[in-house]
Design an enzyme around this catalytic site. Structure first.
Site, PDB file in Angstrom:
ATOM      1  N   GLU A  13       4.979 -41.746 -92.935  1.00 27.82           N
ATOM      2  CA  GLU A  13       4.611 -42.610 -91.588  1.00 27.82           C
ATOM      3  C   GLU A  13       3.431 -42.725 -91.484  1.00 27.82           C
ATOM      4  OE1 GLU A  13       6.381 -38.531 -88.688  1.00 27.82           O
ATOM      5  OE2 GLU A  13       4.876 -38.172 -90.292  1.00 27.82           O
ATOM      6  N   ASP A 199      16.415 -38.700 -85.315  1.00 28.39           N
ATOM      7  CA  ASP A 199      18.106 -38.104 -85.434  1.00 28.39           C
ATOM      8  C   ASP A 199      18.071 -37.109 -84.193  1.00 28.39           C
ATOM      9  OD1 ASP A 199      16.644 -34.995 -84.884  1.00 28.39           O
ATOM     10  OD2 ASP A 199      15.226 -36.050 -86.723  1.00 28.39           O
TER      11      ASP A 199
END
Ligand code: SAH
Length: 234
Positions: A13, A199
């Site tokens: 990230e 997700d």
């Protein structure tokens, strides 16, 4: 010039941001790596905090005491709680909740934070607006502004997902944002969370996460870079 704090939980990230920094100085405190330097013409401190609320809180508090950022952005991925938000769409927080902070058995509403007496901790409106503007660079991407719910759980069941969505009216769920928000709130530092959907927090979430984490992260990096460009042009 302002100093901007940027926190990501996982290496993936933040690694691209760190590799683009100049005049970089690294320091490791409480096992968390902090990188101070310049990015897109701004003074920044970028940290990789680790997974979960404790690491996130330790990171945010250390960053505030040691580097004195004017604002803190938490960037990363999350599970969607909304049918309108699919893989690689973006959520920008207008506030954060801790879905696992729960003293409801003794009559306190779920999520209500002791001493502060709020469930949702608000982000700075001006900062949210700037991030929404920066997100215009993302093509074919839904950008939503709303509540982000955090807890020390990877959510991958319809039951838990529905509980969080319905109890807190949250758009996505992850494991760090609200801890960072809580620390910033009690220190009077502006904060905002930006998350790309990796997700759907459902029964397939563990597989989707592995498949889509990379394309989701790419979106957040573009957003953060564009925000930093905007800031340096001010
Ligand atoms: N692979 C990692 C663990 C990832 S946990 C490791 O090896 O350590 C998932 C991370 O993505 C957390 O940082 C969390 O903030 C975010 N996240 C993405 N989808 C999530 C979901 N469905 N529930 C909770 N957190 C989620």
């Amino acid at each position: 010039m302002k100093r901007i704090g940027i926190i990501g939980a996982m290496d993936i990230e933040v690694k691209e941001l760190i590799s683009s920094m100049v005049d970089i100085k690294k320091e490791t405190i409480s096992s968390i790596d902090f990188y101070e330097g310049k990015l897109e013409g701004n003074n920044v401190v970028v940290a990789e905090c680790g997974i979960g609320k404790v690491y996130a809180a330790v990171c945010a508090q250390t960053m505030i005491l040691k580097y004195e950022p004017d604002l803190v952005i938490n960037t990363g991925v999350a599970g969607s709680l909304s049918i309108d938000l699919d893989i690689a769409d973006i959520v920008i927080s207008d506030g954060v909740v801790q879905h696992d902070y729960d003293a409801s058995p003794i009559g306190i509403p779920a999520g209500m934070i002791s001493e502060i007496n709020l469930i949702k901790l608000p982000c700075n409106e001006e900062l949210v607006k700037k991030l929404v503007k920066a997100a215009e660079i993302l093509k074919e991407t839904n950008i939503a502004v709303g509540t982000i719910a955090s807890g020390d759980q990877f959510i991958c069941s319809k039951e838990k997902k529905d509980y969080i969505a319905n109890t807190f009216d949250a758009l996505c769920t992850e494991m760090e944002g609200a801890a960072i928000g809580h620390v910033c709130y009690i220190n009077n530092v502006d904060f905002c969370i930006i998350r790309a959907i990796s997700d759907r927090a459902d029964g397939a979430a563990h597989m989707d996460f592995d498949t889509f984490v990379e394309i989701a992260v790419e979106k957040t990096i573009m957003l953060v870079n564009n925000f930093l460009k905007q800031e340096s042009a001010l």
